[in-house]
Design a protein around this motif. Structure first.
Motif, short mmCIF file in Angstrom:
data_model
loop_
_atom_site.label_atom_id
_atom_site.label_comp_id
_atom_site.label_asym_id
_atom_site.label_seq_id
_atom_site.Cartn_x
_atom_site.Cartn_y
_atom_site.Cartn_z
N PHE A 106 36.22 40.83 7.10
CA PHE A 106 36.19 39.80 6.06
C PHE A 106 37.37 39.89 5.09
O PHE A 106 37.35 39.29 4.03
N ILE A 107 38.39 40.66 5.48
CA ILE A 107 39.61 40.74 4.68
C ILE A 107 40.45 39.49 4.96
O ILE A 107 40.73 39.17 6.13
N GLU B 295 41.32 34.69 -3.50
CA GLU B 295 41.06 35.52 -2.31
C GLU B 295 40.39 36.84 -2.69
O GLU B 295 39.47 37.30 -2.02
N ASP B 296 40.86 37.43 -3.81
CA ASP B 296 40.23 38.66 -4.32
C ASP B 296 38.76 38.42 -4.63
O ASP B 296 37.89 39.23 -4.29
N GLU C 193 36.65 38.02 -1.39
CA GLU C 193 36.48 39.30 -0.71
C GLU C 193 35.50 40.20 -1.46
O GLU C 193 34.61 40.80 -0.86
N TYR D 295 34.88 31.95 7.02
CA TYR D 295 34.68 33.16 7.82
C TYR D 295 33.96 32.90 9.15
O TYR D 295 33.22 33.75 9.63
#
Length: 245
Positions: free
Chosen positions: A241-242, A170-171, A174, A204
């Motif tokens: 987009f977080i 996920e990091d 992002e 997204y």
């Protein structure tokens, strides 16, 4: 005169205007061209993003930039002033041969900062020396910031890394989005799929649809990038987009 600054009324005559109007909008010489083009019925897409000024007959912003660089206006927030100066800066740089390739970076042709482009593309880089940072295979490392401690550790053959963070998937996604959207060319969709094994739309879809609808984002077959309006509110766009973690 108003506080030592000359105030000159702009008088426009049009035989088709049946009733005279007085507007108290503050403007400058640079606003005359877009105002007149509007009255002539010229499509605003032909000048809106290239003319420095604005249409005084269709704006809620009342200001003028004086020759000494100060801004005279009514009810201008700090954000308004920042946007005005940003637009002035972009035009001055463009007139002198500089092109914008990232939200806050400009360069002459052929001399863009390659290191920063690697950073914004989420590619590996090695930081060498005191307080430097590295990003290798999804791991972020920061070296000792104290010069004396750094030298001592080097002499004693000790590890100088004081911080290490392993990015989650996920990091990575992002950071790829946040840094990629800083580039005017935006995000390479083929590279995104190759790196994460999925189409960007499958992750997204709602965020992309919302920001395209708001005129802040453009998505084509190969890239996703911010519009001129989107660049002005880039932090707002990126907040969509977080990912939930």
């Amino acid at each position: 005169l108003d506080d030592g600054n000359p105030i000159v009324p702009l008088i426009i005559y049009d035989k088709d205007i049946k009733e005279a109007k007085t507007l108290e909008t503050i403007g400058g010489q640079i606003d005359i061209m877009p105002t007149m083009l509007y009255l002539l019925g010229i499509d605003k897409s032909l000048y809106e993003n290239t003319a420095l000024g604005r249409n005084l007959l269709n704006t809620n912003r009342s200001y003028a930039v004086l020759t000494n660089g100060t801004i005279k206006g009514e009810n201008l927030s700090a954000e308004d002033e920042e946007r005005i100066m940003d637009k002035l800066t972009k035009n001055i740089l463009k007139e002198n041969g500089y092109h914008q390739y990232e939200i806050s970076n400009y360069a002459l042709n052929g001399i863009e900062c390659e290191h920063n482009k690697i950073y914004w593309s989420l590619e590996d880089y090695i930081g060498v020396g005191c307080a430097s940072s590295s990003y290798i295979n999804g791991i972020r490392k920061v070296n000792e910031s104290s010069i004396s401690k750094y030298i001592k550790k080097i002499k004693q053959n000790e590890n100088v890394v004081v911080e290490e963070h392993i990015n989650s998937i996920e990091d990575e996604i992002e950071e790829f989005i946040f840094m990629g959207l800083r580039m005017l060319k935006g995000i390479d969709l083929v590279k995104f799929k190759k790196k994460f094994g999925a189409n960007i739309g499958s992750i997204y879809s709602k965020a992309i649809e919302k920001n395209i609808k708001d005129g802040l984002l453009i998505l084509n077959n190969n890239n996703m990038f911010l519009t001129t309006k989107g660049i002005e509110v880039s932090n707002y766009v990126m907040s969509d987009f977080i990912l939930d973690k």
